[in-house]
Design an enzyme around this catalytic site. Structure first.
Site, short mmCIF file in Angstrom:
data_model
loop_
_atom_site.label_atom_id
_atom_site.label_comp_id
_atom_site.label_asym_id
_atom_site.label_seq_id
_atom_site.Cartn_x
_atom_site.Cartn_y
_atom_site.Cartn_z
N SER A 52 22.86 70.18 14.83
CA SER A 52 21.87 70.63 13.84
C SER A 52 22.09 70.03 12.46
O SER A 52 21.18 70.07 11.62
CB SER A 52 21.90 72.15 13.73
OG SER A 52 21.44 72.74 14.93
N GLU B 244 81.06 35.04 -4.71
CA GLU B 244 80.38 33.92 -4.06
C GLU B 244 80.72 32.56 -4.66
O GLU B 244 80.87 31.58 -3.94
CB GLU B 244 78.86 34.12 -4.13
CG GLU B 244 78.34 35.29 -3.30
CD GLU B 244 78.45 35.05 -1.80
OE1 GLU B 244 78.69 33.89 -1.41
OE2 GLU B 244 78.32 36.02 -1.04
#
Length: 827
Positions: A470, A90
């Protein structure tokens, strides 16, 4: 000659004029551009986008949320050779120039002048790339280029080289949603930065220039050329030797996708965390790098997942083969790879892999998986259906298969030569949810919202409202005990008719259609007698019961204002029921479920720490002004404004109070501790000799609970407790259809509950259930009559001291004289 001099003079004047104008124009342009440059100092405190991290209570990763993969690293953590790789490809003069490489700029200008290209390589330093990434657009123009150069020089004056390089490495895009070098190393190689080989770091350095076309996963050949060039440049610059470069270039490309491994699978909880974090901190919470630690216990969560999957599979296999999911019209010459590609939009669900049938007949079937692998299913693979695969399937059908790994005998390692087998299977027709929390503080330890999050993200634990049947009866009994009833009180189990205002008759029935006559309430709960619950509720009054039950965390408006609530008709979430059962298990305190323990920002600073209100059996309410829990949408989000103590539990729960310090909170008392003791004792009996006896296999005396079923077996429940856990399991169908004949709570839900609790309670001390102060030990007859304390025999009960005088109360007398059928107004 004079004429030539005059011409030369005018040319010089003209040149000077253009020069001055050029300087003025350049100065103006510089002033205009430089005045618009952003403040470079902001880069010192830049907040890069990071995902939301979610962890289990022990720190293991549960989930990552966010479109961006990024794990910022300090420049000191970056290996020297990795930095050299980026410099080589780079900006090889990065540590020499002052932001702009004039050689590179000159080369770029020359290429522009000598070629027809409008865009030429070269000229952008690492500093300029950082300037563009953070502040500028990707527009290709001379103005943008000038701004980039000026900003780069400004950055070089105010930031160090290492600071700029660190920003570059953390900001650059590496494809596949990976931003930053650390995320790239993890995604492509599954490694940390210091674990990368030379060929790997060279490959990574080559990606940012061409993140799509040079991607080592999607275009490995192009990436290899770029990698070899990086290695060549590193050698030319003296970073590596020729031998190292040659050896690295000889390595085959081997980058493959690596997602960050999820160590604790709890997708429903993770989604709850995501939604809660967005609600608390806003929509950008998925990019700010928060680290959230939950209350989830990894061992319990795994046990919950396994229990739910196994339980639903067992239920589904009981009811036989259903049908295929869908079918494709396969071409006559379609091979396994092409056919398997059709499955890519069909997710695997809890280990059930989609498969497409290539051939069926002669008692077997060949199926292709998503990756093109072919599997042959024999008769053993479908034994549970009672038929062979050849009879069940035809070409083009989409079905499910499960891979069964070989196992060794008696826990020994399997034979290495043993091959896995495959089972023909199907996605269960029913769904299930499991919720388990600590009753003393409400901390969620495990939650499963359905069979498969991949198949359906609907969280039944928190979003599905179902009738508890229940399993709601203990709340009715608790309300009755507050009004003077006790476990020895006798109520008649006999037919009764309730006449409603519009003239219809309601005739509640027991599940078995039979009637047992007068019976003690302990036995009525153990045997889950519906008519006893209805008569009990009618005796204490519906309005009173609704107010009382709401103290346990239920919304009173969700409890129907009629006698049907005695049979569990309210529509409630499994989390609601779990919270209610926690009241019994913790001695009568209303805790609020919570699942976020701690939140840290990207810098590790704690921005939230949960301070839950806890049950404190030794603490009393003194009526002082204290802090309460801030509850939003049913979850405790931390301390709120102070609140004042209120009335006793029979009317309004007491507020939270400090425990051993000003910052710790006591949960509000919901019911009398003595009532909680009685219900725990009775629900332990449900396990020892009632509808929950299958749970005796756990071998623990502290296990208790209640089964629950609704009309036509649409819902099956088991809600209970043991050790320091309150756990609820629900099984049902999303379309509210029947689960099938005799699919009660004890058959469908209880096995899941047992499988989970077997693991969750391993090594956990037995929870005591000692009668609190204010209770008296009495002996009663089988009919519930009080016996003299000097008599031998009888049944032992603990009752509230003030209830002694009512042991021969009119409740029993009235109950004994109730006729076979009597009409009552239900409203």
């Amino acid at each position: 000659m004079p004429r030539f001099r005059r011409l030369l003079r005018w040319l010089l004047i003209l040149f000077a004029g253009f020069f001055v104008i050029g300087l003025l124009a350049a100065g103006t342009l510089y002033y205009v551009v430089s005045s618009r440059l952003p403040d470079v100092e902001s880069l010192r405190n830049v907040e890069l986008q990071e995902p939301l991290y979610v962890y289990a209570r022990d720190g293991r990763l549960m989930a990552l949320f966010g479109e961006t993969r990024r794990y910022p690293v300090d420049i000191a953590e970056v290996p020297e050779r990795l930095k050299q790789a980026f410099i080589a490809i780079e900006d090889n003069r990065f540590y020499e120039h002052h932001g702009v490489d004039y050689r590179g700029v000159s080369r770029a200008i020359w290429l522009l002048a000598t070629t027809d290209d409008k865009r030429v390589p070269g000229g952008s330093t690492i500093t300029q790339q950082v300037a563009r990434q953070f502040f500028l657009s990707s527009e290709y123009s001379y103005t943008r280029k000038l701004s980039e150069m000026l900003l780069a020089m400004k950055m070089e004056r105010e930031l160090s080289k290492d600071e700029i390089f660190e920003l570059y490495l953390n900001k650059s895009f590496f494809g596949n949603r990976a931003y930053g070098i650390a995320a790239a190393a993890e995604f492509y190689y599954g490694k940390k930065l210091d674990q990368l080989d030379l060929d790997e770091l060279a490959t990574l350095a080559a990606i940012p220039k061409f993140p799509s076309s040079g991607n080592p996963v999607t275009n490995p050949e192009r990436a290899r050329i770029r990698r070899d060039y990086v290695l060549q440049r590193m050698h030319e610059l003296g970073f590596i030797s020729l031998a190292e470069a040659t050896a690295a270039q000889a390595v085959a490309m081997h980058a493959t996708p690596h997602e960050r491994p999820v160590e604790v699978y709890a997708p429903y909880v993770a989604e709850m965390v995501r939604q809660e974090m967005i609600a608390r901190y806003g929509g950008d919470v998925l990019t700010r790098g928060y680290h959230v630690t939950t209350t989830i216990d990894p061992t319990m969560q795994l046990a919950a997942d396994v229990a739910v999957r196994s339980g639903l599979s067992a239920y589904d296999h009981r009811h036989g083969w259903s049908k295929i999911e869908q079918a494709f019209d396969l071409a006559a010459d379609e091979d396994a790879a092409t056919a398997g590609a059709r499955l890519r939009g069909i997710p695997a669900q809890s280990g059930l892999l989609p498969a497409i049938v290539l051939r069926a007949g002669d008692g077997t079937a060949d199926v292709a998986l998503t990756d093109g692998t072919t599997v042959t299913l024999d008769a053993a693979s479908s034994r549970w259906t009672g038929r062979n695969p050849g009879a069940l399937l035809k070409r083009g059908d989409v079905t499910r298969v499960r891979r069964i790994e070989p196992k060794g005998k008696d826990g020994a390692a399997p034979d290495p030569a043993a091959k896995p087998t495959w089972q023909l299977d199907q996605v269960p027709r029913a769904q299930s949810t499991l919720v388990s929390l600590e009753p003393d503080n409400g901390a969620l330890r495990a939650l499963v919202g359905g069979f498969s999050f991949a198949g359906q993200k609907f969280n039944r634990a928190t979003q599905a409202r179902r009738q508890p049947g229940s399993s709601f009866k203990p709340f009715i009994y608790a309300a009755a005990f507050e009004r003077g009833f006790n476990p020895a009180s006798v109520v008649v189990d006999a037919p009764v008719v309730f006449r409603m205002r519009r003239g219809q008759d309601w005739r509640p029935q027991n599940d078995d259609g039979k009637f047992a006559g007068p019976m003690r309430l302990r036995e009525a709960l153990v045997r889950s007698r519906n008519l006893v619950s209805v008569r009990l509720l009618d005796a204490i009054g519906v309005d009173y019961a609704r107010r009382y039950i709401s103290h346990m965390g239920f919304d009173e408006s969700e409890l129907p204002p009629n006698l049907s609530i005695a049979l569990g008709t309210p529509s409630l979430t499994p989390l609601d029921i779990t919270r209610g059962y926690a009241v019994f298990a913790n001695g009568g305190f209303r805790v609020t479920p919570w699942f976020i323990d701690e939140v840290k920002d990207r810098d590790g600073k704690v921005v939230f720490k949960e301070n839950p209100a806890v049950a404190c059996r030794s603490c009393g309410a003194d009526g002082t002004t204290v802090a309460t829990a801030n509850v939003v949408d049913g979850f405790n989000l931390g301390p709120s404004q102070p609140a004042t103590a209120a009335a006793p539990a029979a009317t309004t729960p007491e507020p939270a109070a400090p425990v051993a310090g000003p910052d710790r909170l006591v949960a509000p008392r919901a019911i009398d501790a003595r009532v909680a003791y009685q219900l725990v004792s009775m629900m332990r009996d449900v396990v020892q000799r009632g509808t929950g006896t299958a749970a005796k296999v756990l071998g623990r005396e502290d296990v208790g609970g209640k089964t629950g079923s609704t009309n036509d077996h649409r819902d099956a429940w088991f809600s209970g407790f043991g050790g320091n856990l309150a756990t609820v399991v629900w099984v049902g169908r999303d379309d509210n259809r029947s689960l099938g004949y005799r699919e009660y709570g004890g058959k469908s839900a209880l096995p899941i509950w047992i499988d989970f609790m077997r693991v969750a309670l391993d090594g956990m001390p037995i929870a005591a259930n000692e009668p609190p102060d204010g209770m008296v030990k009495v002996a009663v007859s089988a009919s519930g009559r009080l016996l003299p304390t000097t008599s031998d025999g009888g049944l032992v009960e603990w009752v509230k001291a003030e209830d002694l005088e009512r042991m021969e109360s009119t409740y029993e007398d009235v109950a004994d004289e109730v006729p076979t059928e009597e009409a009552f107004d239900i409203f």
